[in-house]
Scaffold this motif. Structure first.
Motif, PDB file in Angstrom:
ATOM      1  N   PRO A  20       0.825  -1.219   0.000  1.00 38.28           N
ATOM      2  CA  PRO A  20       0.000   0.000   0.000  1.00 38.28           C
ATOM      3  C   PRO A  20       0.853   1.261   0.000  1.00 38.28           C
ATOM      4  CG  PRO A  20      -0.795  -1.568   1.640  1.00 38.28           C
ATOM      5  CD  PRO A  20       0.527  -2.090   1.145  1.00 38.28           C
ATOM      6  N   PHE A  21       0.289   2.303  -0.526  1.00 37.52           N
ATOM      7  CA  PHE A  21       0.959   3.603  -0.521  1.00 37.52           C
ATOM      8  C   PHE A  21       0.675   4.328   0.796  1.00 37.52           C
ATOM      9  CE2 PHE A  21       1.074   2.504  -4.910  1.00 37.52           C
ATOM     10  CZ  PHE A  21       2.209   3.135  -5.418  1.00 37.52           C
ATOM     11  N   ASP A  22       1.579   5.214   1.172  1.00 38.01           N
ATOM     12  CA  ASP A  22       1.473   5.930   2.445  1.00 38.01           C
ATOM     13  C   ASP A  22       0.785   7.277   2.328  1.00 38.01           C
ATOM     14  OD1 ASP A  22       3.236   4.118   4.197  1.00 38.01           O
ATOM     15  OD2 ASP A  22       4.568   4.563   2.505  1.00 38.01           O
ATOM     16  N   LEU A  23       0.880   7.895   1.160  1.00 43.80           N
ATOM     17  CA  LEU A  23       0.403   9.272   1.010  1.00 43.80           C
ATOM     18  C   LEU A  23      -0.012   9.517  -0.427  1.00 43.80           C
ATOM     19  CD1 LEU A  23       0.226  12.286   2.093  1.00 43.80           C
ATOM     20  CD2 LEU A  23       2.582  12.541   1.271  1.00 43.80           C
ATOM     21  N   ALA A  24      -1.112  10.244  -0.594  1.00 41.37           N
ATOM     22  CA  ALA A  24      -1.503  10.758  -1.901  1.00 41.37           C
ATOM     23  C   ALA A  24      -1.457  12.281  -1.841  1.00 41.37           C
ATOM     24  CB  ALA A  24      -2.907  10.296  -2.283  1.00 41.37           C
ATOM     25  N   VAL A  25      -0.854  12.891  -2.859  1.00 34.29           N
ATOM     26  CA  VAL A  25      -0.731  14.342  -2.941  1.00 34.29           C
ATOM     27  C   VAL A  25      -1.412  14.819  -4.215  1.00 34.29           C
ATOM     28  CG1 VAL A  25       0.850  16.313  -2.935  1.00 34.29           C
ATOM     29  CG2 VAL A  25       1.518  14.184  -1.801  1.00 34.29           C
ATOM     30  N   VAL A  26      -2.330  15.748  -4.083  1.00 34.48           N
ATOM     31  CA  VAL A  26      -2.966  16.365  -5.245  1.00 34.48           C
ATOM     32  C   VAL A  26      -2.320  17.728  -5.450  1.00 34.48           C
ATOM     33  CG1 VAL A  26      -5.120  17.155  -6.282  1.00 34.48           C
ATOM     34  CG2 VAL A  26      -5.127  15.162  -4.771  1.00 34.48           C
ATOM     35  N   LEU A  27      -1.713  17.911  -6.615  1.00 29.79           N
ATOM     36  CA  LEU A  27      -0.924  19.110  -6.898  1.00 29.79           C
ATOM     37  C   LEU A  27      -1.734  20.076  -7.751  1.00 29.79           C
ATOM     38  CD1 LEU A  27       2.319  17.108  -7.602  1.00 29.79           C
ATOM     39  CD2 LEU A  27       1.940  18.600  -5.633  1.00 29.79           C
ATOM     40  N   GLY A  28      -1.897  21.301  -7.254  1.00 29.93           N
ATOM     41  CA  GLY A  28      -2.734  22.285  -7.908  1.00 29.93           C
ATOM     42  C   GLY A  28      -2.040  23.025  -9.031  1.00 29.93           C
ATOM     43  N   SER A  29      -2.710  24.066  -9.535  1.00 30.08           N
ATOM     44  CA  SER A  29      -2.238  24.828 -10.702  1.00 30.08           C
ATOM     45  C   SER A  29      -0.827  25.355 -10.510  1.00 30.08           C
ATOM     46  CB  SER A  29      -3.178  26.009 -10.960  1.00 30.08           C
ATOM     47  OG  SER A  29      -4.469  25.556 -11.290  1.00 30.08           O
ATOM     48  N   GLY A  30       0.071  24.953 -11.424  1.00 33.18           N
ATOM     49  CA  GLY A  30       1.437  25.437 -11.401  1.00 33.18           C
ATOM     50  C   GLY A  30       2.299  24.857 -10.300  1.00 33.18           C
ATOM     51  N   LEU A  31       1.786  23.863  -9.557  1.00 27.65           N
ATOM     52  CA  LEU A  31       2.493  23.341  -8.385  1.00 27.65           C
ATOM     53  C   LEU A  31       2.908  21.886  -8.546  1.00 27.65           C
ATOM     54  CD1 LEU A  31       0.145  24.861  -5.638  1.00 27.65           C
ATOM     55  CD2 LEU A  31       2.268  25.843  -6.545  1.00 27.65           C
ATOM     56  N   GLY A  32       2.991  21.408  -9.772  1.00 25.50           N
ATOM     57  CA  GLY A  32       3.221  19.997 -10.024  1.00 25.50           C
ATOM     58  C   GLY A  32       4.644  19.520  -9.874  1.00 25.50           C
ATOM     59  N   ALA A  33       5.592  20.419  -9.582  1.00 27.43           N
ATOM     60  CA  ALA A  33       7.010  20.044  -9.590  1.00 27.43           C
ATOM     61  C   ALA A  33       7.369  19.030  -8.507  1.00 27.43           C
ATOM     62  CB  ALA A  33       7.879  21.288  -9.442  1.00 27.43           C
ATOM     63  N   PHE A  34       6.573  18.928  -7.470  1.00 27.06           N
ATOM     64  CA  PHE A  34       6.904  17.974  -6.410  1.00 27.06           C
ATOM     65  C   PHE A  34       7.056  16.558  -6.959  1.00 27.06           C
ATOM     66  CE2 PHE A  34       5.233  14.740  -3.439  1.00 27.06           C
ATOM     67  CZ  PHE A  34       6.243  14.768  -2.498  1.00 27.06           C
ATOM     68  N   ALA A  35       6.238  16.200  -7.939  1.00 31.83           N
ATOM     69  CA  ALA A  35       6.300  14.847  -8.494  1.00 31.83           C
ATOM     70  C   ALA A  35       7.666  14.549  -9.094  1.00 31.83           C
ATOM     71  CB  ALA A  35       5.206  14.662  -9.549  1.00 31.83           C
ATOM     72  N   ASP A  36       8.386  15.567  -9.528  1.00 31.25           N
ATOM     73  CA  ASP A  36       9.714  15.369 -10.110  1.00 31.25           C
ATOM     74  C   ASP A  36      10.754  14.983  -9.062  1.00 31.25           C
ATOM     75  OD1 ASP A  36       8.622  16.103 -12.565  1.00 31.25           O
ATOM     76  OD2 ASP A  36       9.102  18.222 -12.266  1.00 31.25           O
ATOM     77  N   HIS A  37      10.403  15.089  -7.785  1.00 32.32           N
ATOM     78  CA  HIS A  37      11.332  14.782  -6.703  1.00 32.32           C
ATOM     79  C   HIS A  37      11.102  13.394  -6.116  1.00 32.32           C
ATOM     80  CE1 HIS A  37      13.130  18.887  -6.184  1.00 32.32           C
ATOM     81  NE2 HIS A  37      12.061  19.184  -6.893  1.00 32.32           N
ATOM     82  N   THR A  68       8.606   7.109  -4.472  1.00 35.26           N
ATOM     83  CA  THR A  68       8.885   7.149  -3.043  1.00 35.26           C
ATOM     84  C   THR A  68       9.498   8.490  -2.678  1.00 35.26           C
ATOM     85  OG1 THR A  68      11.093   6.168  -3.328  1.00 35.26           O
ATOM     86  CG2 THR A  68       9.253   4.660  -2.929  1.00 35.26           C
ATOM     87  N   TYR A  69       9.247   8.896  -1.438  1.00 38.93           N
ATOM     88  CA  TYR A  69       9.848  10.123  -0.921  1.00 38.93           C
ATOM     89  C   TYR A  69      10.205   9.895   0.541  1.00 38.93           C
ATOM     90  CZ  TYR A  69      10.832  14.912   0.272  1.00 38.93           C
ATOM     91  OH  TYR A  69      11.473  16.053   0.703  1.00 38.93           O
ATOM     92  N   GLU A  70      11.508   9.876   0.826  1.00 36.69           N
ATOM     93  CA  GLU A  70      12.037   9.697   2.180  1.00 36.69           C
ATOM     94  C   GLU A  70      11.393   8.502   2.886  1.00 36.69           C
ATOM     95  OE1 GLU A  70      12.275  13.189   4.542  1.00 36.69           O
ATOM     96  OE2 GLU A  70      13.477  14.279   3.077  1.00 36.69           O
ATOM     97  N   GLY A  71      11.280   7.409   2.154  1.00 31.60           N
ATOM     98  CA  GLY A  71      10.796   6.172   2.752  1.00 31.60           C
ATOM     99  C   GLY A  71       9.302   5.951   2.647  1.00 31.60           C
ATOM    100  N   TRP A  72       8.566   6.954   2.227  1.00 30.45           N
ATOM    101  CA  TRP A  72       7.120   6.796   2.051  1.00 30.45           C
ATOM    102  C   TRP A  72       6.805   6.522   0.585  1.00 30.45           C
ATOM    103  CZ3 TRP A  72       3.638  10.881   4.961  1.00 30.45           C
ATOM    104  CH2 TRP A  72       3.316  10.366   6.237  1.00 30.45           C
ATOM    105  N   ARG A  73       5.887   5.591   0.353  1.00 33.80           N
ATOM    106  CA  ARG A  73       5.368   5.366  -0.998  1.00 33.80           C
ATOM    107  C   ARG A  73       4.293   6.412  -1.270  1.00 33.80           C
ATOM    108  NH1 ARG A  73       5.755   0.625  -3.810  1.00 33.80           N
ATOM    109  NH2 ARG A  73       3.514   0.315  -4.026  1.00 33.80           N
ATOM    110  N   VAL A  74       4.484   7.154  -2.356  1.00 38.74           N
ATOM    111  CA  VAL A  74       3.666   8.342  -2.600  1.00 38.74           C
ATOM    112  C   VAL A  74       3.004   8.263  -3.975  1.00 38.74           C
ATOM    113  CG1 VAL A  74       3.704  10.859  -2.867  1.00 38.74           C
ATOM    114  CG2 VAL A  74       5.133   9.764  -1.124  1.00 38.74           C
ATOM    115  N   LEU A  75       1.730   8.666  -4.015  1.00 42.86           N
ATOM    116  CA  LEU A  75       1.012   8.904  -5.263  1.00 42.86           C
ATOM    117  C   LEU A  75       0.881  10.411  -5.437  1.00 42.86           C
ATOM    118  CD1 LEU A  75      -1.972   6.385  -4.971  1.00 42.86           C
ATOM    119  CD2 LEU A  75       0.041   6.149  -6.436  1.00 42.86           C
ATOM    120  N   ALA A  76       1.381  10.931  -6.542  1.00 38.64           N
ATOM    121  CA  ALA A  76       1.277  12.361  -6.817  1.00 38.64           C
ATOM    122  C   ALA A  76       0.385  12.576  -8.031  1.00 38.64           C
ATOM    123  CB  ALA A  76       2.660  12.963  -7.063  1.00 38.64           C
TER     124      ALA A  76
END
Length: 284
Positions: A20-37, A68-76
């Protein structure tokens, strides 16, 4: 449109494994860069799966990135859908249903919004304390199983104080306030903004609230973080347009990423919490 996300869920599990994934992040207008990390990213374009409504909104990449981000499985989720595109609140929350089906216990919602509170400035951030649902719709409309949920403590609040302390050290302006959601797509009139201020709103958006409501209904911990891209109508001299919202988001990317990443670290350190009311914390 086939609203069932079963094909996407099966594909994602096949490519990323059954854990299972640990976190889901919904990225708003112009804020999608987190997924690149995210480390070891696997991308799923929305257009490849009929559960996602078609969308052509600028500033939304329109893809789901698993990593993944710092050990968490993430859906962006890079981009979301909106009522102003002609959809209802149930259709625009398919991202939350997907996250829940994949076992995600935490939902982080982000957006770019307009500042209603006169003490807020473009480029500031707001931790969502509560919301005003003025969309005229609700993702639980028509839900057969116990839709009468209590939203008194919808947004998790115990992470705000340590995040605010971090923001102060980094020179980032972070407030805690109430988000109003209106359907758009036109921006609000100055009279509407004055009315929102009287109702207690600190910022206004065209998204986020349906996702938060459904997240609460499905038992996810919900945290909301807004980027204040502009002063709302009547509070500034500039005309409002979507391109300026996107440009502001791009300019604030570095600070947004710093705040978002620290928020996730704090969430991991805090663990689960059944005590999420924020009534004792001041709205600022």
């Amino acid at each position: 449109m086939d609203s069932s996300p079963d094909d996407l869920i099966a594909t994602l599990r096949r490519k990323t494994g059954p854990v299972p994934f640990d976190l889901a992040v919904v990225l708003g207008s112009g804020l999608g860069a987190f997924a690149d990390h995210l480390a070891d990213p696997v991308s799923f374009p929305y257009g490849d799966f009929p559960c996602f409504p078609p969308s052509a909104v600028a500033g939304h990449a329109g893809r789901l990135v698993a990593g993944t981000y710092e050990g968490w499985r993430v859906l962006a989720f890079q981009g979301r859908h909106h009522l102003y595109e002609g959809y209802d609140a149930r259709q625009v929350t398919v991202n939350v249903r997907i996250a829940h089906a994949l076992g995600v216990p935490r939902l982080l919602l982000t957006n770019a919004c307009g500042a209603v509170n006169r003490t807020y400035r473009a480029g500031d951030f707001m931790y969502i304390a509560d919301h005003l649902n003025l969309l005229g719709d609700n993702p639980l409309r028509g839900e057969a199983v116990d839709p009468f949920i209590d939203l008194s403590h919808l947004y998790r609040q115990d992470l705000f104080v340590p995040l605010h302390d971090h923001a102060q050290r980094e020179g980032i302006s972070l407030h805690r306030g109430v988000l109003a959601a209106l359907p758009g797509p036109s921006y609000e009139t100055p009279a509407e903004i004055r009315a929102l201020a009287l109702l207690g709103a600190d910022a206004v958006s065209m998204s986020t609230v349906p996702e938060a409501i459904l997240g609460k209904y499905l038992g996810l911990e919900v945290v909301g973080l807004s980027f204040l891209s502009n002063a709302a109508a009547g509070l500034g001299t500039a005309s409002l347009n979507h391109q300026e919202v996107l440009a502001a988001g791009r300019q604030g990317t570095e600070r947004f990423l710093a705040l978002l990443c620290q928020l996730i670290r704090l969430w991991r350190q805090a663990g689960n919490s059944s005590a999420s009311p924020g009534g004792s914390l001041p709205v600022s």
